[in-house]
Design a protein around this motif. Sequence first.
Motif, PDB file in Angstrom:
ATOM      1  N   LYS A 169       0.819  -1.220   0.000  1.00 43.81           N
ATOM      2  CA  LYS A 169       0.000   0.000   0.000  1.00 43.81           C
ATOM      3  C   LYS A 169       0.850   1.267   0.000  1.00 43.81           C
ATOM      4  O   LYS A 169       0.418   2.310  -0.483  1.00 43.81           O
ATOM      5  CB  LYS A 169      -0.988   0.003   1.166  1.00 43.81           C
ATOM      6  N   LYS A 170       2.078   1.158   0.493  1.00 46.44           N
ATOM      7  CA  LYS A 170       2.969   2.326   0.454  1.00 46.44           C
ATOM      8  C   LYS A 170       3.364   2.693  -0.967  1.00 46.44           C
ATOM      9  O   LYS A 170       3.823   3.802  -1.231  1.00 46.44           O
ATOM     10  CB  LYS A 170       4.214   2.072   1.308  1.00 46.44           C
ATOM     11  N   TYR A 171       3.158   1.751  -1.896  1.00 49.73           N
ATOM     12  CA  TYR A 171       3.435   2.022  -3.311  1.00 49.73           C
ATOM     13  C   TYR A 171       2.160   2.388  -4.075  1.00 49.73           C
ATOM     14  O   TYR A 171       2.200   2.575  -5.294  1.00 49.73           O
ATOM     15  CB  TYR A 171       4.069   0.792  -3.969  1.00 49.73           C
ATOM     16  N   GLY A 172       1.039   2.442  -3.377  1.00 50.83           N
ATOM     17  CA  GLY A 172      -0.227   2.758  -4.033  1.00 50.83           C
ATOM     18  C   GLY A 172      -0.789   1.620  -4.854  1.00 50.83           C
ATOM     19  O   GLY A 172      -1.596   1.827  -5.764  1.00 50.83           O
ATOM     20  N   ILE A 173      -0.375   0.385  -4.537  1.00 48.63           N
ATOM     21  CA  ILE A 173      -0.847  -0.798  -5.263  1.00 48.63           C
ATOM     22  C   ILE A 173      -2.007  -1.428  -4.501  1.00 48.63           C
ATOM     23  O   ILE A 173      -1.906  -1.682  -3.304  1.00 48.63           O
ATOM     24  CB  ILE A 173       0.287  -1.825  -5.438  1.00 48.63           C
ATOM     25  N   GLY A 174      -3.100  -1.691  -5.205  1.00 51.09           N
ATOM     26  CA  GLY A 174      -4.259  -2.320  -4.581  1.00 51.09           C
ATOM     27  C   GLY A 174      -4.212  -3.827  -4.700  1.00 51.09           C
ATOM     28  O   GLY A 174      -3.735  -4.367  -5.705  1.00 51.09           O
ATOM     29  N   VAL A 175      -4.697  -4.511  -3.675  1.00 54.83           N
ATOM     30  CA  VAL A 175      -4.760  -5.980  -3.683  1.00 54.83           C
ATOM     31  C   VAL A 175      -6.175  -6.408  -3.313  1.00 54.83           C
ATOM     32  O   VAL A 175      -6.664  -6.078  -2.238  1.00 54.83           O
ATOM     33  CB  VAL A 175      -3.759  -6.610  -2.696  1.00 54.83           C
ATOM     34  N   THR A 176      -6.814  -7.150  -4.209  1.00 50.92           N
ATOM     35  CA  THR A 176      -8.181  -7.607  -3.988  1.00 50.92           C
ATOM     36  C   THR A 176      -8.258  -9.118  -4.158  1.00 50.92           C
ATOM     37  O   THR A 176      -7.816  -9.651  -5.177  1.00 50.92           O
ATOM     38  CB  THR A 176      -9.151  -6.949  -4.984  1.00 50.92           C
ATOM     39  N   CYS A 177      -8.803  -9.789  -3.162  1.00 41.82           N
ATOM     40  CA  CYS A 177      -9.043 -11.229  -3.257  1.00 41.82           C
ATOM     41  C   CYS A 177     -10.529 -11.432  -3.564  1.00 41.82           C
ATOM     42  O   CYS A 177     -11.390 -10.918  -2.830  1.00 41.82           O
ATOM     43  CB  CYS A 177      -8.658 -11.933  -1.961  1.00 41.82           C
ATOM     44  N   ILE A 178     -10.826 -12.153  -4.624  1.00 46.87           N
ATOM     45  CA  ILE A 178     -12.211 -12.419  -5.009  1.00 46.87           C
ATOM     46  C   ILE A 178     -12.510 -13.898  -4.777  1.00 46.87           C
ATOM     47  O   ILE A 178     -11.781 -14.772  -5.245  1.00 46.87           O
ATOM     48  CB  ILE A 178     -12.451 -12.067  -6.488  1.00 46.87           C
ATOM     49  N   ASN A 179     -13.573 -14.158  -4.031  1.00 47.45           N
ATOM     50  CA  ASN A 179     -13.947 -15.524  -3.670  1.00 47.45           C
ATOM     51  C   ASN A 179     -15.275 -15.905  -4.329  1.00 47.45           C
ATOM     52  O   ASN A 179     -16.348 -15.689  -3.763  1.00 47.45           O
ATOM     53  CB  ASN A 179     -14.089 -15.648  -2.151  1.00 47.45           C
ATOM     54  N   PRO A 180     -15.221 -16.462  -5.534  1.00 52.59           N
ATOM     55  CA  PRO A 180     -16.461 -16.821  -6.222  1.00 52.59           C
ATOM     56  C   PRO A 180     -16.948 -18.222  -5.862  1.00 52.59           C
ATOM     57  O   PRO A 180     -16.172 -19.085  -5.439  1.00 52.59           O
ATOM     58  CB  PRO A 180     -16.056 -16.763  -7.693  1.00 52.59           C
ATOM     59  N   GLY A 181     -18.249 -18.426  -6.053  1.00 50.18           N
ATOM     60  CA  GLY A 181     -18.795 -19.770  -6.006  1.00 50.18           C
ATOM     61  C   GLY A 181     -18.531 -20.449  -7.338  1.00 50.18           C
ATOM     62  O   GLY A 181     -17.606 -20.073  -8.065  1.00 50.18           O
ATOM     63  N   GLU A 182     -19.346 -21.415  -7.690  1.00 50.48           N
ATOM     64  CA  GLU A 182     -19.114 -22.164  -8.925  1.00 50.48           C
ATOM     65  C   GLU A 182     -19.360 -21.275 -10.142  1.00 50.48           C
ATOM     66  O   GLU A 182     -20.388 -20.604 -10.229  1.00 50.48           O
ATOM     67  CB  GLU A 182     -20.018 -23.395  -8.987  1.00 50.48           C
ATOM     68  N   ILE A 183     -18.404 -21.283 -11.066  1.00 52.50           N
ATOM     69  CA  ILE A 183     -18.470 -20.438 -12.261  1.00 52.50           C
ATOM     70  C   ILE A 183     -18.769 -21.296 -13.480  1.00 52.50           C
ATOM     71  O   ILE A 183     -18.240 -22.402 -13.626  1.00 52.50           O
ATOM     72  CB  ILE A 183     -17.137 -19.691 -12.457  1.00 52.50           C
ATOM     73  N   ALA A 184     -19.595 -20.769 -14.366  1.00 49.46           N
ATOM     74  CA  ALA A 184     -20.005 -21.502 -15.571  1.00 49.46           C
ATOM     75  C   ALA A 184     -18.926 -21.400 -16.645  1.00 49.46           C
ATOM     76  O   ALA A 184     -19.113 -20.780 -17.698  1.00 49.46           O
ATOM     77  CB  ALA A 184     -21.331 -20.959 -16.092  1.00 49.46           C
TER      78      ALA A 184
END
Length: 239
Positions: A169-184
Amino acid sequence: MKNFILFGASKGLGEAFVKGLPEHGDQVWVVSRTYPSSLNVEDGIQKYWIEADLANPDASKLITSALNDIAIDVLIYNVGIWESKGFRDDYNFEQDDPAEIANIININVTSAITCIQKLLPNLKKSDNAKIFLIGSTAGLEHNDFTQVSFAASKFGLRGIGNSMREYVKKYGIGVTCINPGEIATQIPLEDGVEKVLSTYGGTQIPLQDMVSLVKCVMNLSKASCVKEITIPTMLDTNA
């Protein structure tokens, strides 16, 4: 113009990201073991294949060497192997091969850490870099998954996201974890949402929804921090 690096993008959700996220003039580096057919599509987007086996400890070095000093705006680690008999009625944890267990953890967790580590210099060159980790509802509390190694690896991916977010975050970089259910993943992006809805009746997530979700977050300013998104299906009992 944005530069993308997409892991596990030769088919399924990764292929949908290749087709649905970049815009005309963008550049995309696709990391996979097999040749991605999406590279053959003429759509005004520059695509490059990095042939890499993420089970190989040297994969991260090979990938960074291919990119050299190019700035990366969006990194998506869309990798998730599971037990050979996982998600089947006859699955039995007690019969899991220790070598297979180690391989699942290596590819789903260790490789995520080492590849992001080596690509941080490229991400730092961007004015608004975003890292996306594609997890699973198997990595959430209070689920009924019995695939121990796969579930453990997806819990681990969330841990990577939490600590990585604090580090970058000190570099202004975002980190997002996405937790999906079953995907088609069986229905290609170009076939449309309605086909998914009519085929699965709301029990599987259309690829379009995942693409739209990532596109929204990646276009946010660096002032916004989207830590984690859980996106089960409407009828998912594990969420």
